[in-house]
Write a protein that holds these residues in place. Structure first.
Motif, PDB file in Angstrom:
ATOM      1  N   TYR A 198       0.848  -1.187   0.000  1.00 52.08           N
ATOM      2  CA  TYR A 198       0.000   0.000   0.000  1.00 52.08           C
ATOM      3  C   TYR A 198       0.888   1.242   0.000  1.00 52.08           C
ATOM      4  CZ  TYR A 198      -3.599  -3.323   1.489  1.00 52.08           C
ATOM      5  OH  TYR A 198      -4.457  -4.394   1.574  1.00 52.08           O
ATOM      6  N   GLU A 199       0.601   2.165  -0.910  1.00 56.02           N
ATOM      7  CA  GLU A 199       1.390   3.393  -1.026  1.00 56.02           C
ATOM      8  C   GLU A 199       0.548   4.588  -0.625  1.00 56.02           C
ATOM      9  OE1 GLU A 199       4.325   4.995  -4.437  1.00 56.02           O
ATOM     10  OE2 GLU A 199       2.223   4.952  -5.056  1.00 56.02           O
ATOM     11  N   GLN A 200       1.076   5.385   0.285  1.00 59.15           N
ATOM     12  CA  GLN A 200       0.393   6.619   0.676  1.00 59.15           C
ATOM     13  C   GLN A 200       1.422   7.718   0.844  1.00 59.15           C
ATOM     14  OE1 GLN A 200      -2.994   6.617   3.351  1.00 59.15           O
ATOM     15  NE2 GLN A 200      -1.995   8.132   4.641  1.00 59.15           N
ATOM     16  N   TYR A 201       1.249   8.790   0.053  1.00 63.13           N
ATOM     17  CA  TYR A 201       2.190   9.905   0.145  1.00 63.13           C
ATOM     18  C   TYR A 201       2.005  10.619   1.479  1.00 63.13           C
ATOM     19  CZ  TYR A 201       2.506   9.096  -4.873  1.00 63.13           C
ATOM     20  OH  TYR A 201       2.684   8.523  -6.100  1.00 63.13           O
ATOM     21  N   ALA A 202       3.119  10.911   2.130  1.00 63.33           N
ATOM     22  CA  ALA A 202       3.047  11.564   3.438  1.00 63.33           C
ATOM     23  C   ALA A 202       4.306  12.385   3.671  1.00 63.33           C
ATOM     24  CB  ALA A 202       2.898  10.520   4.541  1.00 63.33           C
ATOM     25  N   LYS A 203       4.197  13.332   4.600  1.00 60.53           N
ATOM     26  CA  LYS A 203       5.354  14.129   5.026  1.00 60.53           C
ATOM     27  C   LYS A 203       5.727  13.722   6.450  1.00 60.53           C
ATOM     28  CE  LYS A 203       4.943  17.990   1.888  1.00 60.53           C
ATOM     29  NZ  LYS A 203       5.090  19.444   1.704  1.00 60.53           N
ATOM     30  N   PRO A 204       6.981  13.961   6.846  1.00 58.29           N
ATOM     31  CA  PRO A 204       7.453  13.468   8.144  1.00 58.29           C
ATOM     32  C   PRO A 204       6.588  13.857   9.327  1.00 58.29           C
ATOM     33  CG  PRO A 204       9.308  14.216   6.829  1.00 58.29           C
ATOM     34  CD  PRO A 204       8.078  14.578   6.061  1.00 58.29           C
ATOM     35  N   ASN A 205       6.039  15.085   9.314  1.00 56.77           N
ATOM     36  CA  ASN A 205       5.266  15.520  10.487  1.00 56.77           C
ATOM     37  C   ASN A 205       3.952  14.758  10.636  1.00 56.77           C
ATOM     38  OD1 ASN A 205       4.288  17.025   8.118  1.00 56.77           O
ATOM     39  ND2 ASN A 205       2.989  18.099   9.582  1.00 56.77           N
ATOM     40  N   GLN A 206       3.528  14.041   9.587  1.00 59.45           N
ATOM     41  CA  GLN A 206       2.287  13.268   9.679  1.00 59.45           C
ATOM     42  C   GLN A 206       2.488  11.933  10.397  1.00 59.45           C
ATOM     43  OE1 GLN A 206       1.334  13.979   5.205  1.00 59.45           O
ATOM     44  NE2 GLN A 206      -0.626  13.567   6.171  1.00 59.45           N
ATOM     45  N   GLN A 207       3.725  11.483  10.454  1.00 57.26           N
ATOM     46  CA  GLN A 207       4.059  10.218  11.123  1.00 57.26           C
ATOM     47  C   GLN A 207       3.223   9.061  10.577  1.00 57.26           C
ATOM     48  OE1 GLN A 207       3.723  10.994  15.346  1.00 57.26           O
ATOM     49  NE2 GLN A 207       5.644  12.125  15.402  1.00 57.26           N
ATOM     50  N   ILE A 208       3.164   9.005   9.248  1.00 60.16           N
ATOM     51  CA  ILE A 208       2.450   7.943   8.542  1.00 60.16           C
ATOM     52  C   ILE A 208       3.435   7.201   7.661  1.00 60.16           C
ATOM     53  CG2 ILE A 208       0.627   7.437   6.844  1.00 60.16           C
ATOM     54  CD1 ILE A 208      -0.741  10.030   7.720  1.00 60.16           C
ATOM     55  N   ALA A 209       3.382   5.888   7.665  1.00 60.84           N
ATOM     56  CA  ALA A 209       4.260   5.104   6.799  1.00 60.84           C
ATOM     57  C   ALA A 209       3.844   5.290   5.342  1.00 60.84           C
ATOM     58  CB  ALA A 209       4.201   3.628   7.172  1.00 60.84           C
ATOM     59  N   SER A 210       4.812   5.581   4.497  1.00 64.85           N
ATOM     60  CA  SER A 210       4.512   5.767   3.078  1.00 64.85           C
ATOM     61  C   SER A 210       4.225   4.445   2.388  1.00 64.85           C
ATOM     62  CB  SER A 210       5.677   6.478   2.381  1.00 64.85           C
ATOM     63  OG  SER A 210       5.867   7.769   2.924  1.00 64.85           O
ATOM     64  N   TYR A 211       4.856   3.376   2.858  1.00 62.69           N
ATOM     65  CA  TYR A 211       4.673   2.057   2.238  1.00 62.69           C
ATOM     66  C   TYR A 211       4.383   1.021   3.314  1.00 62.69           C
ATOM     67  CZ  TYR A 211       6.570   4.348  -1.846  1.00 62.69           C
ATOM     68  OH  TYR A 211       6.761   5.219  -2.890  1.00 62.69           O
ATOM     69  N   VAL A 212       3.270   0.313   3.134  1.00 61.49           N
ATOM     70  CA  VAL A 212       2.865  -0.718   4.086  1.00 61.49           C
ATOM     71  C   VAL A 212       2.619  -2.009   3.316  1.00 61.49           C
ATOM     72  CG1 VAL A 212       1.139  -1.435   5.776  1.00 61.49           C
ATOM     73  CG2 VAL A 212       1.830   0.980   5.635  1.00 61.49           C
ATOM     74  N   VAL A 213       3.277  -3.074   3.734  1.00 59.91           N
ATOM     75  CA  VAL A 213       3.140  -4.364   3.061  1.00 59.91           C
ATOM     76  C   VAL A 213       1.756  -4.953   3.332  1.00 59.91           C
ATOM     77  CG1 VAL A 213       4.046  -6.731   2.958  1.00 59.91           C
ATOM     78  CG2 VAL A 213       5.617  -4.792   3.201  1.00 59.91           C
ATOM     79  N   VAL A 214       1.137  -5.503   2.290  1.00 60.61           N
ATOM     80  CA  VAL A 214      -0.147  -6.183   2.468  1.00 60.61           C
ATOM     81  C   VAL A 214       0.060  -7.356   3.427  1.00 60.61           C
ATOM     82  CG1 VAL A 214      -1.953  -7.516   1.314  1.00 60.61           C
ATOM     83  CG2 VAL A 214      -0.946  -5.518   0.181  1.00 60.61           C
ATOM     84  N   PRO A 215      -0.789  -7.506   4.453  1.00 64.22           N
ATOM     85  CA  PRO A 215      -0.595  -8.580   5.442  1.00 64.22           C
ATOM     86  C   PRO A 215      -0.516  -9.962   4.803  1.00 64.22           C
ATOM     87  CG  PRO A 215      -2.247  -7.027   6.208  1.00 64.22           C
ATOM     88  CD  PRO A 215      -1.943  -6.644   4.790  1.00 64.22           C
ATOM     89  N   LYS A 216       0.236 -10.841   5.460  1.00 70.41           N
ATOM     90  CA  LYS A 216       0.444 -12.204   4.958  1.00 70.41           C
ATOM     91  C   LYS A 216      -0.879 -12.931   4.746  1.00 70.41           C
ATOM     92  CE  LYS A 216       2.849 -16.539   6.089  1.00 70.41           C
ATOM     93  NZ  LYS A 216       3.778 -17.198   7.034  1.00 70.41           N
ATOM     94  N   ALA A 217      -1.776 -12.846   5.701  1.00 71.99           N
ATOM     95  CA  ALA A 217      -3.055 -13.551   5.593  1.00 71.99           C
ATOM     96  C   ALA A 217      -3.865 -13.065   4.404  1.00 71.99           C
ATOM     97  CB  ALA A 217      -3.852 -13.382   6.886  1.00 71.99           C
ATOM     98  N   THR A 218      -3.801 -11.755   4.136  1.00 68.97           N
ATOM     99  CA  THR A 218      -4.535 -11.188   2.997  1.00 68.97           C
ATOM    100  C   THR A 218      -3.969 -11.715   1.688  1.00 68.97           C
ATOM    101  OG1 THR A 218      -4.958  -9.176   4.290  1.00 68.97           O
ATOM    102  CG2 THR A 218      -5.259  -9.036   1.904  1.00 68.97           C
ATOM    103  N   GLN A 219      -2.652 -11.815   1.608  1.00 66.53           N
ATOM    104  CA  GLN A 219      -2.027 -12.334   0.393  1.00 66.53           C
ATOM    105  C   GLN A 219      -2.359 -13.819   0.203  1.00 66.53           C
ATOM    106  OE1 GLN A 219       1.957 -10.994  -0.745  1.00 66.53           O
ATOM    107  NE2 GLN A 219       2.063  -9.778   1.142  1.00 66.53           N
ATOM    108  N   GLN A 220      -2.340 -14.572   1.264  1.00 65.61           N
ATOM    109  CA  GLN A 220      -2.668 -16.000   1.158  1.00 65.61           C
ATOM    110  C   GLN A 220      -4.119 -16.198   0.718  1.00 65.61           C
ATOM    111  OE1 GLN A 220      -1.343 -17.120   5.155  1.00 65.61           O
ATOM    112  NE2 GLN A 220       0.219 -18.448   4.239  1.00 65.61           N
ATOM    113  N   THR A 221      -5.009 -15.357   1.230  1.00 65.34           N
ATOM    114  CA  THR A 221      -6.410 -15.426   0.809  1.00 65.34           C
ATOM    115  C   THR A 221      -6.541 -15.153  -0.684  1.00 65.34           C
ATOM    116  OG1 THR A 221      -7.180 -14.736   2.998  1.00 65.34           O
ATOM    117  CG2 THR A 221      -8.701 -14.428   1.156  1.00 65.34           C
TER     118      THR A 221
END
Length: 824
Positions: A625-648
């Motif tokens: 998952y990609e989400q543009y963010a700036k440092p002060n937002q404290q949001i991860a720009s890239y989050v891996v799809v959970p293992k269980a979701t990928q297996q499903t």
């Protein structure tokens, strides 16, 4: 006669006598005429010699003249050195040029130019604003010295106007030559189609038109080509190019700095006048110049009309019954501009009559027009022309191709007919088809306002909401009209009153406000940043206001043609609907028309829809998952799809894409038309398999372990696919032809992974050294495991097709594992 001779002799004697008696002081030689000796006679003719009485002239930005087969520009000296935009656009092309990815209306080049006088020549210089510095700073000298502008063309001066205020040049050769910087055929197309050269005898200027702010030249070019895209036996490619030369505003609009969290088309510059320790890259958004008539009222928060609204005119060729839908599509944006403080900011008008506006022409840059094109192309486009100095949009022409509604009728039926009785017909109602057209126009106008596709907008809504009447009627099917979310394909037959066709969404209002609301107290673009940041951060956490880039191939929440926040659940509903449609397709088409044309066309559309739904699930595997963010937002720009979701997702693909596909076979189509139906399905199945078993997917899976402890790994994926695709080996269950095909595709893909290297791609963000990774080790191990299972199971099958298939797969794997031994 003799008397004359004697007189001459006496005169000569007198001269000699005089010279003999003169003093012997040196006499300076008479200076030679240096001008006559060194300077050739000027080639410049009188005005009447060049622009004769036969000339056909047109006044505008430059006065243009046609004298016989020659064309002249009469350039006012006041326009020398002024910034102009040269836009090269394809007007007409042969079928299939560039594999069908190049269209009429495509802009091949946009470049800033200036006209300069040098001695007795006029030069076109290509000017760039990619590197800038204020003239007041010393570094501006270095910027100019290290960014010397190329000369596009040099013209001899033919003559001057009678009052000497203008310079006349012959532009015939310029517009009939194959100039790469203005061509519609780039190096790649020339190589693909084996273009040898431009045939001058079959290339010419079709027309030259001059308007107050622009000049339009239409060219006919014919090339000699060994492999043309159409009519191969002619070895010819003919195309039309339109060259637009546009005078840019004397004072550039104040630009607005781009923020990747809000989607806009952009212009980039490197500012060497920055106080940073390096050149400062500045990126500006593209937008129209809107200024309020009453600034005081605007500051008070009142709705104010702009001094110059955005106006679109309908093409005179537009069918009367469609005009109201086109107008509404344009003016749907008025509410969004009201959020930005502007009233009646965008308007659509009928084409003016000769009495109303005798100067009206779609080619005039002062008029933005929705062009209605009589073409079999099924598409619509929203290109625009912008000022590279500031990002100001100068003009745009929306292009509507006549046959485009046919595509929408087809998809309306395929994607919604299971739950929407109104779609179960070839004669879509005028109300529905008009609304579809309206929304397409709104989408294309969005592009012309500066907005790219926002492919993340449709993922902001929960899948189950698409089955609710109240939600869909209010919110539509996407948070933005700029997503490719055309129809509600999730709603089920029991769901009543839901909305099926897209509409404008909350993101559109937000994006217009962010880009177009004026900040009058800000003196510079930098002064605006603090306020612009606050607007973005006020919406953070609300998925409706997230921008999802179209360029991603790995984010399951930012995909084209999808809806809903859960691809597996959405595609489950979608495939269930497709099965209903497949059963009834003949009764809605050929049984009514006594003709198979529509059935065949719609069945092909059904297969494409199934492939899209499968593709949406495939992206989840190895997804990030990609989400543009700036440092002060404290949001991860890239989050891996959970293992269980990928297996499903993998389990879903094994059950719905790699098996149980018999329902895709339409007996009516197979019987009456399509050869190669089995191979078509094989190809559609192999595509998602190859996407999962790719170096790009493996690279993301390898990296995912760095950000999460419980990651889905390459070895997990390979093991799950092997066990799922070959589950019959353990049970002895029957394998049909489609199953055998996908199993062979698996073996061939694993062989590819064992031997090939990863090729860098401009579209992929991942790259790693395959040979030094675990890929080859995992693939080799999986093939050995599969080989052992095949050798154990080969005796279980009595039918020869399956027995031969297993024996063949054994041979293929052995060859892949031991290629040298196989050669011996």
């Amino acid at each position: 006669m003799k008397k004359g001779i004697l007189s001459a002799v006496f005169m000569l004697a007198a001269v000699i006598s005089t010279q003999a008696q003169a003093p012997k002081t040196p006499v300076a030689p008479k200076p030679a005429d240096s001008t006559a000796a060194k300077k050739p006679a000027s080639k410049i003719k009188s005005y009447d010699q060049v622009i004769t009485k036969e000339a056909k002239s047109s006044k505008g930005l430059f006065t243009t003249h046609q004298v016989g087969d020659k064309y002249y520009f009469e350039i006012p000296k006041k326009h020398l050195g002024k910034d102009m935009l040269l836009v090269s656009q394809i007007a007409k092309i042969p079928n299939g040029l560039g594999g069908g990815y190049v269209n009429a209306g495509t802009s091949s080049h946009e470049q800033l130019i200036v006209w300069e006088k040098f001695q007795e020549k006029i030069l076109i210089k290509i000017k760039s604003y990619a590197a800038v510095a204020p003239d007041s700073l010393p570094i501006s000298l270095s910027v100019k010295a290290n960014n010397y502008e190329p000369t596009l063309y040099a013209f001899d001066i033919e003559t001057y106007s009678k009052d000497t205020s203008s310079i006349v040049i012959d532009v015939t050769k310029f517009y009939t030559s194959d100039i790469p910087a203005m061509s519609g055929l780039d190096a790649s197309l020339r190589e693909t189609h084996k273009v040898r050269n431009l045939d001058a005898s079959r290339s010419f200027i079709r027309s030259v038109k001059s308007f107050p702010l622009n000049i339009e030249v239409l060219q006919d070019f014919t090339y000699n080509a060994t492999k043309p895209s159409a009519t191969a036996y002619t070895e010819t490619i003919s195309m039309q190019m339109n060259q637009s030369m546009i005078l840019l505003p004397e004072k550039p609009m104040k630009p607005r700095l781009f923020d990747q969290r809000v989607g806009y088309f952009t212009q980039k510059q490197f500012d060497y006048g920055s106080e940073e320790l390096k050149s400062d890259q500045k990126t500006y958004i593209q937008r129209w110049r809107l200024e309020p008539k009453d600034m005081a009222a605007y500051k008070r928060g009142e709705l104010v009309e702009p001094i110059k609204p955005i106006v679109y005119y309908l093409d005179p060729a537009t069918p009367m019954k469609l005009r109201k839908h086109m107008k509404k599509g344009v003016e749907n944006w008025q509410k969004a501009f009201e959020v930005a403080g502007f009233k009646n900011a965008i308007i659509c008008k009928d084409p003016p009559s000769k009495e109303e506006d005798p100067d009206f022409s779609p080619e005039d840059i002062r008029y933005s027009v929705i062009r209605y094109v009589a073409s079999t192309t099924r598409n619509a486009m929203g290109p625009s022309v912008s000022d590279p100095r500031s990002g100001e949009i100068i003009e745009s022409d929306i292009i509507w191709y006549h046959n485009h509604l046919r595509s929408y009728r087809n998809r309306f039926l395929i994607e919604t007919a299971a739950s929407n009785p109104k779609a179960r017909t070839l004669e879509t109602s005028e109300e529905d088809i008009g609304e579809m057209m309206e929304m397409v126009i709104s989408h294309e106008v969005g592009h012309a306002l500066g907005f790219p596709h926002n492919m993340g907008a449709s993922s902001s809504y929960e899948v189950e909401n698409y089955r609710k009447a109240d939600f869909t009627q209010k919110e539509g099917i996407s948070a933005s009209i700029m997503d490719y979310a055309r129809f509600n394909y999730i709603a089920q037959p029991e769901d009543k009153g839901v909305r099926y066709i897209r509409q404008m969404g909350p993101y559109d209002n937000y994006a217009v406000n962010w880009g177009y609301r004026l900040l009058p107290d800000a003196k510079t673009p930098e002064d605006e940043v603090l306020t612009l940041n606050k607007w973005v951060e006020a919406k953070a956490g609300d998925a409706r206001f997230r921008f999802g880039n179209q360029g991603t191939t790995f984010d399951p929440s930012s995909q084209t043609e999808d809806i809903g926040n859960d691809p597996v659940r959405a595609s489950t509903y979608a495939v269930k609907n497709l099965k209903y449609v497949a059963k009834n397709l003949a009764s809605w088409t050929s049984n009514k028309t006594n003709d198979y044309e529509d059935l065949i066309e719609l069945n092909d559309e059904l297969l494409s829809a199934w492939s899209r739904y499968v593709g949406h699930v495939t992206t989840t595997v190895g997804g990030v998952y990609e989400q543009y963010a700036k440092p002060n937002q404290q949001i991860a720009s890239y989050v891996v799809v959970p293992k269980a979701t990928q297996q499903t997702a993998v389990k879903w693909l094994l059950a719905n894409a790699f098996s149980n596909v018999d329902w895709l076979i339409n007996r009516e189509v197979v019987t009456h038309h399509m050869m190669g139906y089995t191979d078509r399905i094989r190809s559609l199945q192999a595509s998602p398999l190859n996407r999962m078993l790719s170096f790009e997917t493996f690279a993301r899976l390898d990296n995912s372990g760095l950000s999460t402890a419980n990651a889905y790994k390459t070895v997990d994926l390979c093991q799950d696919l092997r066990q799922g695709l070959w589950s019959e080996l353990a049970t002895g269950a029957k394998m049909d032809g489609f199953r055998r095909n996908i199993q062979k595709a698996y073996v061939e893909r694993m062989k590819y992974l064992l031997t090939e290297q990863m090729t860098p791609s401009p579209f992929a963000r991942e790259f790693y050294n395959v040979s030094q990774s675990d890929v080859r080790s995992i693939v080799r191990g999986e093939l050995k495991t599969l080989l052992a299972s095949l050798q154990t199971a080969k005796g279980k099958y009595a039918d020869k097709e399956t027995a031969y298939h297993l024996a063949d797969c054994i041979d293929r794997i052995q060859t892949a594992l031991n290629p040298t031994k196989a050669q011996k």
